[in-house]
Design a protein around this motif. Sequence first.
Motif, PDB file in Angstrom:
ATOM      1  N   ILE A   4       0.852  -1.187   0.000  1.00  0.00           N
ATOM      2  CA  ILE A   4       0.000   0.000   0.000  1.00  0.00           C
ATOM      3  C   ILE A   4       0.889   1.238   0.000  1.00  0.00           C
ATOM      4  O   ILE A   4       1.952   1.252   0.631  1.00  0.00           O
ATOM      5  N   MET A   5       0.477   2.245  -0.740  1.00  0.00           N
ATOM      6  CA  MET A   5       1.151   3.538  -0.704  1.00  0.00           C
ATOM      7  C   MET A   5       0.240   4.471   0.079  1.00  0.00           C
ATOM      8  O   MET A   5      -0.843   4.826  -0.368  1.00  0.00           O
ATOM      9  N   SER A   6       0.657   4.812   1.280  1.00  0.00           N
ATOM     10  CA  SER A   6      -0.201   5.586   2.168  1.00  0.00           C
ATOM     11  C   SER A   6       0.638   6.551   2.985  1.00  0.00           C
ATOM     12  O   SER A   6       1.755   6.224   3.398  1.00  0.00           O
ATOM     13  N   MET A   7       0.082   7.731   3.244  1.00  0.00           N
ATOM     14  CA  MET A   7       0.743   8.717   4.091  1.00  0.00           C
ATOM     15  C   MET A   7       0.180   8.689   5.506  1.00  0.00           C
ATOM     16  O   MET A   7       0.530   9.526   6.338  1.00  0.00           O
ATOM     17  N   ALA A   8      -0.701   7.725   5.796  1.00  0.00           N
ATOM     18  CA  ALA A   8      -1.326   7.651   7.112  1.00  0.00           C
ATOM     19  C   ALA A   8      -0.302   7.234   8.159  1.00  0.00           C
ATOM     20  O   ALA A   8       0.695   6.565   7.853  1.00  0.00           O
ATOM     21  N   GLY A   9      -0.557   7.624   9.399  1.00  0.00           N
ATOM     22  CA  GLY A   9       0.286   7.205  10.497  1.00  0.00           C
ATOM     23  C   GLY A   9       0.007   5.764  10.878  1.00  0.00           C
ATOM     24  O   GLY A   9      -0.639   5.012  10.136  1.00  0.00           O
ATOM     25  N   ARG A  10       0.481   5.379  12.039  1.00  0.00           N
ATOM     26  CA  ARG A  10       0.318   3.989  12.489  1.00  0.00           C
ATOM     27  C   ARG A  10      -1.155   3.654  12.620  1.00  0.00           C
ATOM     28  O   ARG A  10      -1.905   4.330  13.326  1.00  0.00           O
ATOM     29  N   THR A  11      -1.569   2.603  11.932  1.00  0.00           N
ATOM     30  CA  THR A  11      -2.953   2.119  11.976  1.00  0.00           C
ATOM     31  C   THR A  11      -2.895   0.624  12.219  1.00  0.00           C
ATOM     32  O   THR A  11      -2.470  -0.135  11.350  1.00  0.00           O
ATOM     33  N   GLU A  12      -3.319   0.190  13.389  1.00  0.00           N
ATOM     34  CA  GLU A  12      -3.114  -1.197  13.779  1.00  0.00           C
ATOM     35  C   GLU A  12      -4.242  -2.127  13.348  1.00  0.00           C
ATOM     36  O   GLU A  12      -5.420  -1.771  13.404  1.00  0.00           O
ATOM     37  N   VAL A  13      -3.863  -3.319  12.923  1.00  0.00           N
ATOM     38  CA  VAL A  13      -4.753  -4.448  12.704  1.00  0.00           C
ATOM     39  C   VAL A  13      -4.181  -5.599  13.510  1.00  0.00           C
ATOM     40  O   VAL A  13      -3.039  -6.004  13.271  1.00  0.00           O
ATOM     41  N   GLU A  14      -4.919  -6.086  14.505  1.00  0.00           N
ATOM     42  CA  GLU A  14      -4.455  -7.175  15.370  1.00  0.00           C
ATOM     43  C   GLU A  14      -3.117  -6.843  16.035  1.00  0.00           C
ATOM     44  O   GLU A  14      -2.261  -7.694  16.233  1.00  0.00           O
ATOM     45  N   ILE A  60      -0.683  -4.938  14.854  1.00  0.00           N
ATOM     46  CA  ILE A  60       0.412  -4.693  13.909  1.00  0.00           C
ATOM     47  C   ILE A  60       0.003  -3.541  12.992  1.00  0.00           C
ATOM     48  O   ILE A  60      -1.147  -3.489  12.534  1.00  0.00           O
ATOM     49  N   ASP A  61       0.923  -2.638  12.731  1.00  0.00           N
ATOM     50  CA  ASP A  61       0.619  -1.567  11.789  1.00  0.00           C
ATOM     51  C   ASP A  61       0.216  -2.149  10.444  1.00  0.00           C
ATOM     52  O   ASP A  61       0.841  -3.096   9.950  1.00  0.00           O
ATOM     53  N   ARG A  62      -0.831  -1.595   9.840  1.00  0.00           N
ATOM     54  CA  ARG A  62      -1.381  -2.144   8.604  1.00  0.00           C
ATOM     55  C   ARG A  62      -0.347  -2.181   7.484  1.00  0.00           C
ATOM     56  O   ARG A  62      -0.260  -3.147   6.724  1.00  0.00           O
ATOM     57  N   LYS A  63       0.446  -1.141   7.352  1.00  0.00           N
ATOM     58  CA  LYS A  63       1.450  -1.099   6.287  1.00  0.00           C
ATOM     59  C   LYS A  63       2.517  -2.167   6.523  1.00  0.00           C
ATOM     60  O   LYS A  63       2.930  -2.866   5.588  1.00  0.00           O
ATOM     61  N   MET A  64       2.951  -2.299   7.775  1.00  0.00           N
ATOM     62  CA  MET A  64       3.974  -3.295   8.079  1.00  0.00           C
ATOM     63  C   MET A  64       3.421  -4.714   7.951  1.00  0.00           C
ATOM     64  O   MET A  64       4.151  -5.643   7.591  1.00  0.00           O
ATOM     65  N   ALA A  65       2.128  -4.870   8.222  1.00  0.00           N
ATOM     66  CA  ALA A  65       1.493  -6.179   8.029  1.00  0.00           C
ATOM     67  C   ALA A  65       1.531  -6.587   6.564  1.00  0.00           C
ATOM     68  O   ALA A  65       1.812  -7.744   6.231  1.00  0.00           O
ATOM     69  N   LEU A 125       8.088  -1.168  15.748  1.00  0.00           N
ATOM     70  CA  LEU A 125       7.949   0.294  15.816  1.00  0.00           C
ATOM     71  C   LEU A 125       6.737   0.758  16.618  1.00  0.00           C
ATOM     72  O   LEU A 125       6.075   1.729  16.249  1.00  0.00           O
ATOM     73  N   LYS A 126       6.483   0.114  17.732  1.00  0.00           N
ATOM     74  CA  LYS A 126       5.407   0.593  18.597  1.00  0.00           C
ATOM     75  C   LYS A 126       5.777   1.903  19.286  1.00  0.00           C
ATOM     76  O   LYS A 126       4.910   2.694  19.640  1.00  0.00           O
ATOM     77  N   GLN A 127       7.073   2.145  19.479  1.00  0.00           N
ATOM     78  CA  GLN A 127       7.516   3.383  20.136  1.00  0.00           C
ATOM     79  C   GLN A 127       8.091   4.407  19.160  1.00  0.00           C
ATOM     80  O   GLN A 127       8.129   5.595  19.464  1.00  0.00           O
ATOM     81  N   ASN A 128       8.566   3.962  17.999  1.00  0.00           N
ATOM     82  CA  ASN A 128       9.300   4.868  17.109  1.00  0.00           C
ATOM     83  C   ASN A 128       8.736   4.879  15.695  1.00  0.00           C
ATOM     84  O   ASN A 128       9.477   4.979  14.722  1.00  0.00           O
ATOM     85  N   PHE A 129       7.432   4.815  15.572  1.00  0.00           N
ATOM     86  CA  PHE A 129       6.855   4.687  14.235  1.00  0.00           C
ATOM     87  C   PHE A 129       7.010   5.968  13.419  1.00  0.00           C
ATOM     88  O   PHE A 129       6.802   7.080  13.900  1.00  0.00           O
ATOM     89  N   THR A 166      10.818   5.136   8.626  1.00  0.00           N
ATOM     90  CA  THR A 166      11.354   4.114   9.524  1.00  0.00           C
ATOM     91  C   THR A 166      10.664   2.779   9.299  1.00  0.00           C
ATOM     92  O   THR A 166      11.298   1.721   9.272  1.00  0.00           O
ATOM     93  N   ALA A 167       9.341   2.822   9.131  1.00  0.00           N
ATOM     94  CA  ALA A 167       8.585   1.590   8.873  1.00  0.00           C
ATOM     95  C   ALA A 167       9.024   0.965   7.557  1.00  0.00           C
ATOM     96  O   ALA A 167       9.199  -0.259   7.468  1.00  0.00           O
TER      97      ALA A 167
END
Length: 288
Positions: free
Chosen positions: A84-94, A96-101, A145-149, A153-154
């Motif tokens: 995904i190409m997104s400028m959104a910040g950390r958005t968690e699914v289960e 985990i950040d959605r982008k990192m998932a 990256l729960k503390q440094n998202f 960096t992601a």
Amino acid sequence: MATRAIVVGGTSGIGYAMACRVAAEAGSARVIISGRTKPEKIPYPNMEFRPLDATSMSQIKKYTDTFKSVPGRELDLLIMSQGIMSMAGRTEVEGIDRKMALHYYGKQLLIRELLPTLKPDGKVIIVYDGKTGNPNKLLWNDLDLKQNFGLSTAANNCMVMNDIMIQHYASSQQQDTKEGKRRHFIHAYPGGVDTGLLRNLPWYLQPLARTLAPLVTVTPDTCAQYLLNAVSERAAAAVADAEGRGKYWSNIDNRGRLITDKAVWNEEQMNTVANHTWNLVDEAIKSG
């Protein structure tokens, strides 16, 4: 010989183009394409769509369990191009950040669960960025990256951890090469490709993106050709040097060329990333 492939992220863009090329090579091939939305056109009768939300570890686990539930199924190719190409910040699914998932954790879960079905000479292809990750900037104490998202960096953590994991799988396989297991693990950098990801950019950037895209990108089909040709070449090169020296992982660039300056990770580093990955992924599966 019939080729059986799963292409996650195969409903559009690079993944779709790669799936179509595999399906077109032989009528005996069987190609499963997976993503959230069924494509408008499935051009070959040997392609089928199976839905998958690749942001969810629990959904990935159900998907792989279903595939493995049919005895005798074997894979020649596992291709993962979801992103995904997104400028959104950390958005968690289960958790985990959605982008990192999409860019890392889900890809690794798919490999782990489907590896038992992969043929001894099968190939695993991660399409993300096997070129530009900076290993010196990997945050070892905060890999998810729960503390440094941050967006950059992601992206870097996902690039480097994918690099580490293809080496981990290849290293783990070394003991089996004498028994014929020569699976090849590839992390590919696709470069500029004119895909639907541009639609996810902010509205004010889309006119510029549409103008520049033809100048700095290739078509998904051209990219697919470069990458698939390179995968065959790299796997053949590893087998040719298989007398205890075979290197069963490769990073390739957008023209399919071998990237030769990648960091080589030691066993402790690889195990650290692998253990982190499975701890987080398995917790996500439970929460789902």
